[in-house]
Design a protein around this motif. Structure first.
Motif, short mmCIF file in Angstrom:
data_model
loop_
_atom_site.label_atom_id
_atom_site.label_comp_id
_atom_site.label_asym_id
_atom_site.label_seq_id
_atom_site.Cartn_x
_atom_site.Cartn_y
_atom_site.Cartn_z
N THR A 1 0.82 -1.22 0.00
CA THR A 1 0.00 0.00 0.00
C THR A 1 0.85 1.27 0.00
O THR A 1 0.35 2.35 -0.29
CB THR A 1 -0.95 0.03 1.21
OG1 THR A 1 -0.19 0.10 2.42
CG2 THR A 1 -1.84 -1.21 1.24
N ALA A 2 2.13 1.13 0.33
CA ALA A 2 3.03 2.29 0.37
C ALA A 2 3.75 2.52 -0.96
O ALA A 2 4.54 3.46 -1.08
CB ALA A 2 4.07 2.11 1.47
N GLU A 3 3.46 1.66 -1.95
CA GLU A 3 4.13 1.78 -3.24
C GLU A 3 3.33 2.67 -4.19
O GLU A 3 2.23 2.31 -4.60
CB GLU A 3 4.32 0.38 -3.87
CG GLU A 3 5.36 -0.46 -3.18
CD GLU A 3 6.74 0.18 -3.25
OE1 GLU A 3 7.17 0.55 -4.36
OE2 GLU A 3 7.37 0.33 -2.19
N PRO A 4 3.86 3.83 -4.56
CA PRO A 4 3.10 4.76 -5.41
C PRO A 4 2.80 4.21 -6.80
O PRO A 4 1.84 4.65 -7.44
CB PRO A 4 3.99 6.00 -5.48
CG PRO A 4 5.36 5.54 -5.09
CD PRO A 4 5.16 4.40 -4.14
N ALA A 5 3.61 3.26 -7.27
CA ALA A 5 3.39 2.71 -8.61
C ALA A 5 2.32 1.63 -8.64
O ALA A 5 1.95 1.15 -9.72
CB ALA A 5 4.70 2.14 -9.16
#
Length: 272
Positions: free
Chosen positions: A78-82
């Motif tokens: 959930t912390a991955e912007p991609a």
């Protein structure tokens, strides 16, 4: 038959790329398009980088219920912007982050939605066993099934479909995707059963967590691994029931709003 393309991670046990599965017309699912998995909650930083940077994961369909999501907290992906993460529960939701029961009391065992379901199961559901449970998903959340398939079809990169163990909810939704693009029934059943190869490791990881410990552990006998092991006949019976009741999985999709454009997009995404 194609052997499972297992992906080795530190924080998950039941992860495989569905590339290579054959279709009835001689084509193959492309690698790097659809990955199935158990919970992503314990992924290590190295796992995340492998998935995002090397395997080009760009979407996650999280089939867990709101109770599970609330109890487990935000996962590493959930912390991955991609990466787009969508929660698409196969159980009725009572709110944005809950199903029927909240999980905020950290001193109490988590009560999961399916633990009270056996009491109101229909006679037909009981007769069909595991396949009956799978059919109930469809009665409850056709919207989540279609949304997951559309996420797969519309993602420029790999999509991960997962639940907790990566075998039941994930197995049903993945079976829909594979059946819709023409993967042979034999290959779909074999892929479903392949999760049984990792069942001990999957359950050991889950029973160590408050969210699932109460559900998977009997006070007297511990964890019955064989009870939870996916068996080929369960998926075969589900397919038989889908044929009998709906004319097959693709026909069920179309009866619930799936279009020819959706089907073409999924085929284009998954096949060679």
């Amino acid at each position: 038959m194609t052997s499972p393309r297992w992906i080795r991670l530190d924080g998950a046990e039941n992860v495989r790329d569905l590339g290579g599965l054959p279709t009835v017309d001689g084509r193959r699912v492309q690698p790097g398009r659809l990955i199935r998995s158990d919970s992503l909650q314990q992924l290590s930083p190295a796992d995340v980088r492998l998935l995002v940077d090397e395997l080009h994961v760009r979407a996650v369909a999280d089939l867990r219920t709101g109770v599970e999501v609330a109890a487990e907290g935000p996962g590493p992906m959930t912390a991955e912007p991609a990466v787009v993460v969508k929660h698409l529960s196969l159980f009725p939701e009572a709110g944005d982050t809950t199903d029927a029961v909240r999980a905020d009391d950290e001193s109490a065992p988590v009560v999961l939605p399916w633990q009270s379901r056996s009491d109101d199961a229909s006679e037909d559901e009981r007769r069909r066993g595991v396949a009956g449970v799978y059919l109930r998903y469809l009665d409850d959340r056709a919207d989540s099934v279609l949304a997951t398939l559309r996420l797969i079809a519309g993602t420029d990169g790999a999509t991960i479909v997962h639940c907790a163990a990566g075998k039941d909810r994930t197995g049903v939704v993945v079976a829909f995707a594979l059946a819709e693009v023409g993967v042979t029934r034999e290959a779909i059943v074999a892929d479903y059963a392949a999760s049984g190869e990792r069942i001990e490791a999957i359950l050991r990881r889950l029973v160590a967590r408050r969210t699932y410990a109460n559900d998977l552990t009997d006070p007297d006998s511990g964890t019955d691994y064989d009870k939870h092991r996916p068996k080929a006949q369960s998926m075969q019976r589900w397919f038989d029931a889908m044929d009998e009741m709906h004319g097959g999985a693709p026909a069920w999709l179309r009866a619930h709003g799936w279009t020819d454009r959706d089907a073409a997009a999924l085929r284009s995404r998954l096949l060679d």
